[in-house]
Design a protein around this motif. Structure first.
Motif, short mmCIF file in Angstrom:
data_model
loop_
_atom_site.label_atom_id
_atom_site.label_comp_id
_atom_site.label_asym_id
_atom_site.label_seq_id
_atom_site.Cartn_x
_atom_site.Cartn_y
_atom_site.Cartn_z
N ARG A 158 -17.46 -32.99 11.82
CA ARG A 158 -17.57 -33.31 10.38
C ARG A 158 -17.93 -34.78 10.18
O ARG A 158 -18.77 -35.14 9.37
N PHE B 16 -21.65 -39.09 8.86
CA PHE B 16 -22.27 -40.36 9.24
C PHE B 16 -23.79 -40.19 9.40
O PHE B 16 -24.55 -41.12 9.11
N ARG C 71 -26.56 -42.31 7.59
CA ARG C 71 -27.59 -42.99 8.38
C ARG C 71 -29.00 -42.69 7.85
O ARG C 71 -29.83 -43.59 7.71
N GLU D 48 -29.83 -41.83 4.82
CA GLU D 48 -30.03 -42.49 3.52
C GLU D 48 -30.26 -43.98 3.67
O GLU D 48 -31.10 -44.57 2.99
N GLU D 49 -29.50 -44.59 4.59
CA GLU D 49 -29.62 -46.04 4.74
C GLU D 49 -30.89 -46.43 5.48
O GLU D 49 -31.48 -47.48 5.19
N ALA D 50 -31.29 -45.61 6.43
CA ALA D 50 -32.51 -45.92 7.19
C ALA D 50 -33.71 -45.95 6.25
O ALA D 50 -34.64 -46.74 6.45
N ALA E 156 -34.16 -49.38 4.65
CA ALA E 156 -34.29 -50.58 5.51
C ALA E 156 -35.51 -51.38 5.09
O ALA E 156 -36.60 -50.82 4.91
N ALA F 105 -34.10 -50.28 12.11
CA ALA F 105 -33.37 -49.42 11.18
C ALA F 105 -31.89 -49.35 11.57
O ALA F 105 -31.00 -49.44 10.70
N TYR G 16 -30.22 -52.63 10.74
CA TYR G 16 -29.96 -52.74 9.31
C TYR G 16 -28.71 -51.94 8.93
O TYR G 16 -27.86 -52.42 8.17
N GLY G 17 -28.59 -50.75 9.49
CA GLY G 17 -27.40 -49.92 9.22
C GLY G 17 -26.13 -50.63 9.67
O GLY G 17 -25.12 -50.62 8.97
N LEU H 122 -25.34 -53.50 7.37
CA LEU H 122 -24.71 -52.98 6.15
C LEU H 122 -23.22 -52.74 6.39
O LEU H 122 -22.38 -53.09 5.55
N ARG I 108 -21.46 -52.83 3.09
CA ARG I 108 -22.54 -52.04 2.46
C ARG I 108 -23.23 -52.79 1.31
O ARG I 108 -23.84 -52.16 0.44
N GLU J 97 -28.00 -42.55 -6.14
CA GLU J 97 -28.92 -41.82 -5.26
C GLU J 97 -28.21 -41.17 -4.09
O GLU J 97 -28.78 -40.36 -3.38
N GLN J 98 -26.94 -41.58 -3.85
CA GLN J 98 -26.24 -41.06 -2.69
C GLN J 98 -25.67 -39.67 -2.97
O GLN J 98 -25.26 -39.38 -4.09
N SER J 99 -25.62 -38.88 -1.91
CA SER J 99 -25.05 -37.55 -2.07
C SER J 99 -23.53 -37.68 -2.18
O SER J 99 -22.96 -38.73 -1.85
N VAL K 152 -21.79 -38.51 1.15
CA VAL K 152 -21.95 -39.91 1.56
C VAL K 152 -21.07 -40.80 0.71
O VAL K 152 -20.42 -41.72 1.22
N LEU L 249 -17.57 -40.47 1.90
CA LEU L 249 -17.39 -41.15 3.20
C LEU L 249 -17.29 -42.66 3.00
O LEU L 249 -16.41 -43.32 3.57
N LEU L 250 -18.18 -43.20 2.18
CA LEU L 250 -18.17 -44.65 1.97
C LEU L 250 -16.88 -45.11 1.31
O LEU L 250 -16.32 -46.16 1.66
N LEU M 214 -14.23 -45.00 3.97
CA LEU M 214 -14.40 -46.09 4.93
C LEU M 214 -13.93 -47.43 4.36
O LEU M 214 -13.35 -48.25 5.06
N ASP N 135 -17.89 -46.58 12.80
CA ASP N 135 -19.31 -46.72 12.49
C ASP N 135 -20.14 -46.73 13.77
O ASP N 135 -21.17 -46.06 13.86
N TYR O 116 -21.92 -43.32 13.70
CA TYR O 116 -23.21 -43.63 13.05
C TYR O 116 -24.24 -44.00 14.12
O TYR O 116 -25.36 -43.54 14.10
N LEU P 139 -10.53 -37.92 3.90
CA LEU P 139 -11.65 -37.02 3.58
C LEU P 139 -11.20 -35.60 3.28
O LEU P 139 -12.03 -34.76 2.93
#
Lengths: 128, 170
Positions: free
Chosen positions: A8, A13, A17, A19-21, A24, B17, B20-21, B24, B29, B105-107, B110, B113-114, B117, B129, B133, B167
């Motif tokens: 899960r 994650f 990932r 969404e964030e990628a 960038a 990429a 960058y993750g 963040l 973030r 815009e995030q589901s 997500v 999760l954020l 976190l 992470d 991730y 969660l």
């Protein structure tokens, strides 16, 4: 239980990932902007130079201030002691004032006004 | 030798990429901070102020550089805030609406999760992470974080347990 929750977590994650990628920033403009900004900022060597220059200026300023303070103090001391030194005379000075002292203390001049014998000016090394 | 910066740039591009993750994650973030940190870290690498010694994988080393750069930025930021407070010009508190557009815009998953976190201690958040991730091992995560493997494992287990609770559907 642990494997299930791990799966899960991995899924959650992975979604993050993805969404964030997508968000960038492109690499090249990022590096170019940073390099341009760095050009405006002093480097380590420049910082050291600036620090040394600032130190020299501070030292020079300190020297100037110190010499001014000393000169002012010396002037004040001289002003305080000046009248005393000016008025003071040695008690034995009178012994030096012998007859003809003034004549000895002055330089004789040759000429009509100051001539001892009333003669006119004489030329040295000339014909009579 | 002249090819070295080119190779570095190519390698940075390949990992961009991911980097960058990770930036963040190191900056809570906040996208603007993450970009700033990433730029600073790249410059360190390209300038040679951070040198890859080959003792670990390049990605692990680069992530360590990014993490340290983020920590430096945090310290600098804290000092800046302290100075502003000292001189009576207190910074405005962070706008809770900042990044609202991104969050829209995030589901849901997500977002959850954020938010979970964000409630974890930094070390736990970082190790999770890195493992989930970035698909690193706990040993690699320990390398990035500059802690022992045992310590990283402890953060990992505690973080996972806490995240599981956070969660859980209420």
């Amino acid at each position: 239980m642990s494997d299930e929750s791990d799966r899960r977590f991995r899924d959650a994650f992975a979604a993050l990932r993805r969404e964030e990628a997508a968000g960038a920033p492109p690499l090249t403009p990022m590096l170019a902007a940073r390099a341009a900004r760095r050009g405006l900022r002093p480097t380590g060597v420049a910082w050291a130079g600036l620090a040394a220059a600032a130190l020299l200026v501070a030292l020079a300023g300190h020297r100037v201030m110190e010499s001014r303070v000393r000169a002012r103090a010396a002037a004040e001391v001289a002003r305080a002691l000046g009248p005393f030194y000016g008025e003071w005379r040695s008690p034995t000075d009178a012994l030096l004032e012998t007859p003809g002292y003034e004549m000895l203390a002055t330089i004789p001049a040759i000429g009509p006004a100051d001539s001892l014998f009333g003669s006119g000016p004489t030329t040295t090394g000339g014909q009579p | 030798m002249d090819d070295e910066p080119q190779d570095l740039q190519r390698e940075l591009g390949r990992l961009h990429a991911d980097s960058y993750g990770w930036a963040l994650a190191c900056c809570g973030r906040r996208t603007a901070d993450a970009r700033e940190v990433l730029q600073a870290a790249y410059l360190k690498v390209l300038d040679g102020r951070a040198r890859f010694g080959g003792r670990s994988r390049f990605r692990t080393w680069l992530f360590g550089v990014i993490r340290r750069t983020a920590a430096e930025e945090r310290r600098r930021d804290a000092l800046r805030r302290l100075r502003l407070v000292t001189f009576g010009d207190a910074p405005e508190p962070a706008d809770p609406a900042a990044g609202a557009a991104e969050r829209l815009e995030q589901s849901d998953d997500v977002r959850r999760l954020l938010s979970a976190l964000a409630r974890l201690p930094r070390r736990q958040r970082e190790v999770l992470d890195l493992v989930f991730y970035h698909e690193m091992s706990v040993a690699e995560a320990a390398d990035v974080m500059g802690v022992s493997v045992g310590s990283a494992r402890q953060h990992y287990e505690r973080g996972k347990a806490r995240l599981r609770v956070l969660l859980e559907p209420s």
